[in-house]
Design an enzyme around this catalytic site. Structure first.
Site, mmCIF file in Angstrom:
data_model
loop_
_atom_site.group_PDB
_atom_site.id
_atom_site.type_symbol
_atom_site.label_atom_id
_atom_site.label_comp_id
_atom_site.label_asym_id
_atom_site.label_seq_id
_atom_site.Cartn_x
_atom_site.Cartn_y
_atom_site.Cartn_z
ATOM 1 N N ARG A 35 -5.931 -56.737 -18.538
ATOM 2 C CA ARG A 35 -5.206 -55.761 -17.703
ATOM 3 C C ARG A 35 -3.752 -55.679 -18.168
ATOM 4 O O ARG A 35 -3.187 -54.606 -18.296
ATOM 5 C CB ARG A 35 -5.287 -56.112 -16.212
ATOM 6 C CG ARG A 35 -4.396 -55.219 -15.366
ATOM 7 C CD ARG A 35 -4.768 -55.130 -13.887
ATOM 8 N NE ARG A 35 -5.268 -56.359 -13.312
ATOM 9 C CZ ARG A 35 -4.527 -57.446 -13.044
ATOM 10 N NH1 ARG A 35 -3.215 -57.426 -13.275
ATOM 11 N NH2 ARG A 35 -5.065 -58.525 -12.550
ATOM 12 N N TYR A 87 -0.218 -28.244 -13.192
ATOM 13 C CA TYR A 87 -1.613 -28.662 -13.121
ATOM 14 C C TYR A 87 -1.988 -28.959 -11.665
ATOM 15 O O TYR A 87 -1.267 -29.688 -10.967
ATOM 16 C CB TYR A 87 -1.785 -29.909 -13.995
ATOM 17 C CG TYR A 87 -3.173 -30.471 -13.972
ATOM 18 C CD1 TYR A 87 -4.227 -29.778 -14.551
ATOM 19 C CD2 TYR A 87 -3.435 -31.693 -13.367
ATOM 20 C CE1 TYR A 87 -5.509 -30.285 -14.525
ATOM 21 C CE2 TYR A 87 -4.721 -32.214 -13.341
ATOM 22 C CZ TYR A 87 -5.751 -31.506 -13.920
ATOM 23 O OH TYR A 87 -7.019 -32.016 -13.882
ATOM 24 N N ASP A 120 5.482 -33.223 -18.819
ATOM 25 C CA ASP A 120 4.046 -33.264 -19.080
ATOM 26 C C ASP A 120 3.822 -32.472 -20.364
ATOM 27 O O ASP A 120 3.920 -31.249 -20.379
ATOM 28 C CB ASP A 120 3.298 -32.643 -17.883
ATOM 29 C CG ASP A 120 1.773 -32.670 -18.053
ATOM 30 O OD1 ASP A 120 1.303 -32.745 -19.211
ATOM 31 O OD2 ASP A 120 1.067 -32.596 -17.032
ATOM 32 N N LYS A 162 -7.083 -34.428 -23.218
ATOM 33 C CA LYS A 162 -7.078 -33.083 -23.782
ATOM 34 C C LYS A 162 -6.885 -33.151 -25.305
ATOM 35 O O LYS A 162 -7.743 -33.645 -25.995
ATOM 36 C CB LYS A 162 -6.005 -32.249 -23.075
ATOM 37 C CG LYS A 162 -5.985 -32.421 -21.542
ATOM 38 C CD LYS A 162 -7.230 -31.918 -20.865
ATOM 39 C CE LYS A 162 -7.371 -32.328 -19.399
ATOM 40 N NZ LYS A 162 -6.239 -32.064 -18.538
HETATM 41 C C1 LIG Z 1 -5.736 -32.518 -17.281
HETATM 42 C C2 LIG Z 1 -4.289 -32.496 -17.007
HETATM 43 C C3 LIG Z 1 -3.681 -33.501 -16.246
HETATM 44 C C4 LIG Z 1 -4.472 -34.625 -15.605
HETATM 45 O O1 LIG Z 1 -5.038 -35.452 -16.553
HETATM 46 P P1 LIG Z 1 -6.429 -36.263 -16.347
HETATM 47 O O2 LIG Z 1 -6.619 -36.935 -17.634
HETATM 48 O O3 LIG Z 1 -7.472 -35.234 -16.020
HETATM 49 O O4 LIG Z 1 -6.203 -37.180 -15.198
HETATM 50 C C5 LIG Z 1 -2.312 -33.432 -16.074
HETATM 51 N N1 LIG Z 1 -1.580 -32.432 -16.606
HETATM 52 C C6 LIG Z 1 -2.132 -31.448 -17.337
HETATM 53 C C7 LIG Z 1 -1.276 -30.374 -17.889
HETATM 54 C C8 LIG Z 1 -3.501 -31.433 -17.558
HETATM 55 O O5 LIG Z 1 -4.047 -30.444 -18.258
#
Ligand SMILES: *Cc1c(COP(=O)(O)O)cnc(C)c1O
Length: 380
Positions: free
Chosen positions: A47, A99, A171, A196
């Site tokens: 962890r 998001y 982000d 992604k």
């Molecule tokens: C998918 C996404 C998230 C969240 O990520 P997860 O891996 O699904 O928890 C946050 N910000 C953006 C822009 C995203 O496309």
């Protein structure tokens, strides 16, 4: 090292002293033997640290031009760790076009724990300052925004953040470090849904943070260890592998994205097309400066402008898959109002343009002719 070399070698030194394997081994272990209490080789319990995860975290720090990387079990787990830096009464200014899951985490979990969020339009960065007060601790930026493809000026946000001594988090999921390097523009924290483009193959859910500042990194490592939302070593290995082809995948995503955006714009059954590469996109000039190219994410509305026309379109696609998520090698189509943004109230989402006829495309790296042919037949 330049970017394309970093995706392959960044942060990876002496990865397997035992046998010299070129890829870091998947250390599928919870614990590490000690010769005497405390006598270990840097890892005690998985962890708090695992060598495969560390290899990934070093790679993440390298490609984002940061110093410290942290990997989490999902993008939202990474955001959750950032929010745990704050205490009740602290305020966070967030873009209002973000998001849906981030919005849900902010309003349904952290508002209940006493953090205060102000959701504002950030396309004009000079409008942010009036929302800053003595309780403001963080500015949360997503650019390009999801799903409206708005562009926020990271450098302008960073100047404001520094002036008022608040943190700036970006982000960077949509842009990836191939297109945009927020730390170089003055941001303090970069967050990714590595699910992604970084993973890139739609086979792993993961999140990450990258920072430059040692003290901030220590606080985040503490939260990572104390809250425990880590990723497993298999997943760390997969994302590390994904990163090695990030630059060539992104190059093709951008090429295909441009062709698809231009095709859609010329089609009579399409109304608006949202893509930062168009010269008449409201913040095209900023996109041109802060991004290397314009990416493979595109949103558009149908000319009929009805829920039915959008639903019919996505149901008729054959090469594009109707699915949530984005950033994989395969092309995906989504209907934000009923899928990714269903957790945002209709009134709120329509204010920012997420109408019922809006469709979001994640343009993959297939042959562009096949993608355009598919869109043509589905629009027909
Ligand atoms: C998918 C996404 C998230 C969240 O990520 P997860 O891996 O699904 O928890 C946050 N910000 C953006 C822009 C995203 O496309």
């Amino acid at each position: 090292m330049k970017f394309n070399t970093k995706t392959i070698h960044g942060g990876q030194h002496n990865i397997d002293p035992a046998y010299g394997s070129v890829m870091p081994p998947i250390y599928q272990t919870t614990t590490y033997s000690q010769t005497t209490p405390g006598g270990h080789k840097g890892f005690e319990y998985s962890r708090s640290g695992n060598p495969t995860r560390t290899a990934l975290e070093n790679a993440l720090a390298s490609i984002e031009n940061g110093e410290y990387g942290l990997a989490f079990g999902s993008g939202l787990a990474a955001i959750d760790a950032v929010l745990k830096l704050f205490k009740p009464g602290d305020e966070i200014i967030s873009t209002n076009d973000l998001y849906g899951g981030s919005y849900r985490l902010f309003t349904k979990i952290f508002e209940g724990l006493g953090l205060k969020f102000r959701f504002i339009g950030m396309q004009d960065a000079s409008r942010i300052e009036e929302h800053i007060n003595k309780n403001t601790k963080l500015i949360w930026v997503e650019t390009p925004t999801n799903p409206m493809m708005n562009i926020i000026d990271i450098e302008a946000c960073s100047k404001l953040a520094k002036k008022h001594k608040v943190l700036l988090a970006v982000d960077n999921t949509f842009a990836t470090p191939y297109l945009q390097q927020p730390l170089d523009l003055g941001a303090d924290i970069i967050m990714h849904s590595a699910t992604k483009y970084l993973g890139g193959h739609s086979d792993v859910v993961m999140g990450s943070l990258v920072v430059k500042d040692k003290e901030l990194a220590d606080r985040l490592y503490f939260i990572q260890k104390a809250s425990g939302a880590i990723c497993g070593p298999q997943d760390a290995f997969l994302v590390l592998r994904g990163i090695k082809t990030l630059h060539i995948r992104m190059q093709r995503h951008c090429e295909n994205g441009e062709k698809v955006a231009k095709f859609l714009r010329s089609h009579p059954k399409v109304d608006k097309v949202y893509w930062p590469g168009f010269e008449d996109h409201p913040n095209h000039a900023i996109a041109k400066v802060q991004m290397k190219d314009f990416g493979g994410m595109i949103s558009f509305t149908t000319a009929e402008n009805t829920l039915e026309s959008a639903v019919k379109f996505v149901e008729n696609l054959k090469v594009f898959t109707l699915a949530e998520s984005l950033g994989g090698v395969e092309s995906l189509a989504g209907h934000p109002a009923s899928m990714t943004h269903a957790s945002i109230p209709k009134e709120e989402r329509e204010k920012i343009g997420v109408v019922d006829s809006l469709i979001r495309l994640s343009v993959g790296i297939e042959d562009d002719e096949d993608l355009i042919e598919d869109l043509k037949q589905a629009l027909g």
